[in-house]
Design an enzyme around this catalytic site. Structure first.
Site, PDB file in Angstrom:
ATOM      1  N   TYR A  31     -10.054   3.811   9.662  1.00 50.18           N
ATOM      2  CA  TYR A  31     -11.222   4.404   9.312  1.00 50.18           C
ATOM      3  C   TYR A  31     -11.532   3.701   7.938  1.00 50.18           C
ATOM      4  O   TYR A  31     -10.887   2.689   7.599  1.00 50.18           O
ATOM      5  CB  TYR A  31     -10.747   5.939   8.765  1.00 50.18           C
ATOM      6  CG  TYR A  31      -9.807   5.976   7.498  1.00 50.18           C
ATOM      7  CD1 TYR A  31      -8.396   5.589   7.648  1.00 50.18           C
ATOM      8  CD2 TYR A  31     -10.330   6.353   6.272  1.00 50.18           C
ATOM      9  CE1 TYR A  31      -7.601   5.787   6.472  1.00 50.18           C
ATOM     10  CE2 TYR A  31      -9.233   6.413   4.915  1.00 50.18           C
ATOM     11  CZ  TYR A  31      -8.135   6.041   5.165  1.00 50.18           C
ATOM     12  OH  TYR A  31      -7.100   6.230   4.203  1.00 50.18           O
ATOM     13  N   GLU A 179       1.152   0.973  -4.671  1.00 48.41           N
ATOM     14  CA  GLU A 179      -0.291   1.258  -5.090  1.00 48.41           C
ATOM     15  C   GLU A 179      -0.307   2.773  -5.096  1.00 48.41           C
ATOM     16  O   GLU A 179       0.772   3.463  -4.881  1.00 48.41           O
ATOM     17  CB  GLU A 179      -1.265   0.865  -3.879  1.00 48.41           C
ATOM     18  CG  GLU A 179      -0.829   1.339  -2.448  1.00 48.41           C
ATOM     19  CD  GLU A 179      -1.549   0.591  -1.488  1.00 48.41           C
ATOM     20  OE1 GLU A 179      -2.811   0.428  -1.843  1.00 48.41           O
ATOM     21  OE2 GLU A 179      -1.179   0.558  -0.146  1.00 48.41           O
ATOM     22  N   LEU A 203      -2.903  -1.724   0.801  1.00 49.49           N
ATOM     23  CA  LEU A 203      -4.192  -2.054   1.116  1.00 49.49           C
ATOM     24  C   LEU A 203      -5.023  -2.766   0.262  1.00 49.49           C
ATOM     25  O   LEU A 203      -5.155  -2.280  -1.097  1.00 49.49           O
ATOM     26  CB  LEU A 203      -5.049  -0.333   1.266  1.00 49.49           C
ATOM     27  CG  LEU A 203      -6.228  -0.588   1.926  1.00 49.49           C
ATOM     28  CD1 LEU A 203      -6.203  -1.205   3.392  1.00 49.49           C
ATOM     29  CD2 LEU A 203      -6.922   0.526   1.777  1.00 49.49           C
TER      30      LEU A 203
HETATM   31  N1  PMP Z   1      -4.804   1.791  -1.432  1.00 43.83           N
HETATM   32  C1  PMP Z   1      -4.959   2.993  -0.337  1.00 43.83           C
HETATM   33  C2  PMP Z   1      -3.391   3.106   0.179  1.00 43.83           C
HETATM   34  C3  PMP Z   1      -6.109   3.478  -0.128  1.00 43.83           C
HETATM   35  O1  PMP Z   1      -6.093   4.549   0.555  1.00 43.83           O
HETATM   36  C4  PMP Z   1      -7.304   3.274  -0.832  1.00 43.83           C
HETATM   37  C5  PMP Z   1      -8.475   4.027  -0.743  1.00 43.83           C
HETATM   38  N2  PMP Z   1      -9.177   3.763   0.621  1.00 43.83           N
HETATM   39  C6  PMP Z   1      -7.100   2.092  -1.770  1.00 43.83           C
HETATM   40  C7  PMP Z   1      -6.248   1.228  -1.835  1.00 43.83           C
HETATM   41  C8  PMP Z   1      -8.448   1.660  -2.527  1.00 43.83           C
HETATM   42  O2  PMP Z   1      -9.427   0.972  -1.333  1.00 43.83           O
HETATM   43  P1  PMP Z   1     -10.841   1.045  -1.614  1.00 43.83           P
HETATM   44  O3  PMP Z   1     -11.113   0.463  -3.010  1.00 43.83           O
HETATM   45  O4  PMP Z   1     -11.249   0.132  -0.630  1.00 43.83           O
HETATM   46  O5  PMP Z   1     -11.274   2.342  -1.492  1.00 43.83           O
END
Ligand code: PMP
Length: 281
Positions: A31, A179, A203
């Site tokens: 997603y 995170e 991520l």
């Molecule tokens: N880490 C995790 C586990 C997440 O679910 C998200 C949000 N999607 C992020 C980091 C931040 O990613 P982004 O800045 O692309 O939303």
């Protein structure tokens, strides 16, 4: 309100997928979440490229051509009269009789939803900052792929909420913060910004990447290294970043007050730098 479901724009209340969709049965899918500011999509290219990387990592082919995603996202912004808000996009391996191995010759399912979220709610949260609860990182070894496999972060976030916090920071077996349950984690010690390196243990946030790019322009020192609870005790400021929270200051982690417990001066600098650096499409 309309949702895009496998080729059609469907009224939200009638939007459905089959009980044997592999997203539902196995969390077999990926997603993306895009923020919308003033009817434009934030960092669209970064999110779409990550979507394709995620698809590739789980051997799933996009059900539509790459250019069509922007068309459908923009249609939903228009149809749902989105000003500021979020687009959620999910691709699963499709509908097939339940069997662990990949089914042959089925089309992946694609669902896109879009909703309004007011910027005022973000701004008011920013002004007070958020509280974080640390909890064990119970996830699998490839969390760099944005998959539907979200039970550990769901449980982590609920634990945070049950403890009067807004976000959970997940801790690995060596005591380092990986995170947030749905965000990247940052601390600031003596004017130096620290964030966890983008390995397979986190991520790689698109917001994180944009903020890093913005900081380079401002010549702010960033160190990508792991940090633990004792570093948090020394932190003057802390933040989370995500597409839904942009840059959000953290004022408390467990029982540790960050700085003086108020939003620090760098939080404003980072938020402004990020907002200047984003690409709108
Ligand atoms: N880490 C995790 C586990 C997440 O679910 C998200 C949000 N999607 C992020 C980091 C931040 O990613 P982004 O800045 O692309 O939303």
């Amino acid at each position: 309100m309309f949702s895009y479901v496998n080729g059609s724009y469907i009224d939200y209340k009638d939007a459905k997928v089959h009980i044997e969709d592999r997203g539902y049965q196995f969390a077999d899918g990926v997603y993306e979440v895009f923020a919308v500011i003033n009817k434009k999509i934030v960092d669209y290219d970064g999110h779409l490229n990550r979507l394709y990387r995620s698809l590739n990592e789980i051997s799933l082919k996009s059900p539509i051509v790459k250019d069509a995603y922007l068309f459908h996202c923009r249609n939903l912004i228009r149809k749902n009269k989105i000003k500021d808000g979020l687009i959620y996009l999910q691709i699963s391996r499709g509908v097939a009789q339940r069997d662990f191995k990949f089914p042959i010759n089925i089309k992946p399912s694609l669902v896109i939803t879009a909703k309004n979220v007011s910027m005022e709610s973000y701004n008011s949260k920013f002004n007070t900052g958020i509280k974080v609860k640390t909890t064990e990182d119970l996830r699998w070894k490839r969390v760099d792929i944005k998959t539907l496999n979200l039970l550990p972060p769901v449980l982590a976030k609920q634990k945070a909420v049950n403890n009067g916090c807004d976000e959970a920071w997940m801790v690995d077996d060596d005591g380092y913060i990986t995170e947030g349950s749905s965000s990247n984690a940052w601390i600031l010690i003596n004017d130096k910004l620290i964030t966890t390196p983008a390995t397979t243990s986190i991520l790689k946030g698109i917001t994180r990447t944009s903020l890093i790019k913005a900081l380079k322009k401002k010549k702010i020192k960033l160190i990508e290294k792991k940090f633990g609870k004792k570093d948090i005790k020394n932190a003057n400021e802390a933040y989370i970043t995500s597409a839904t929270q942009f840059v959000m200051p953290v004022v408390k982690v467990d029982n540790i007050k960050i700085g003086n417990g108020k939003v620090g001066k760098y939080a404003y600098i980072f938020k402004d730098a990020y907002m200047e650096a984003i690409q709108l499409k």
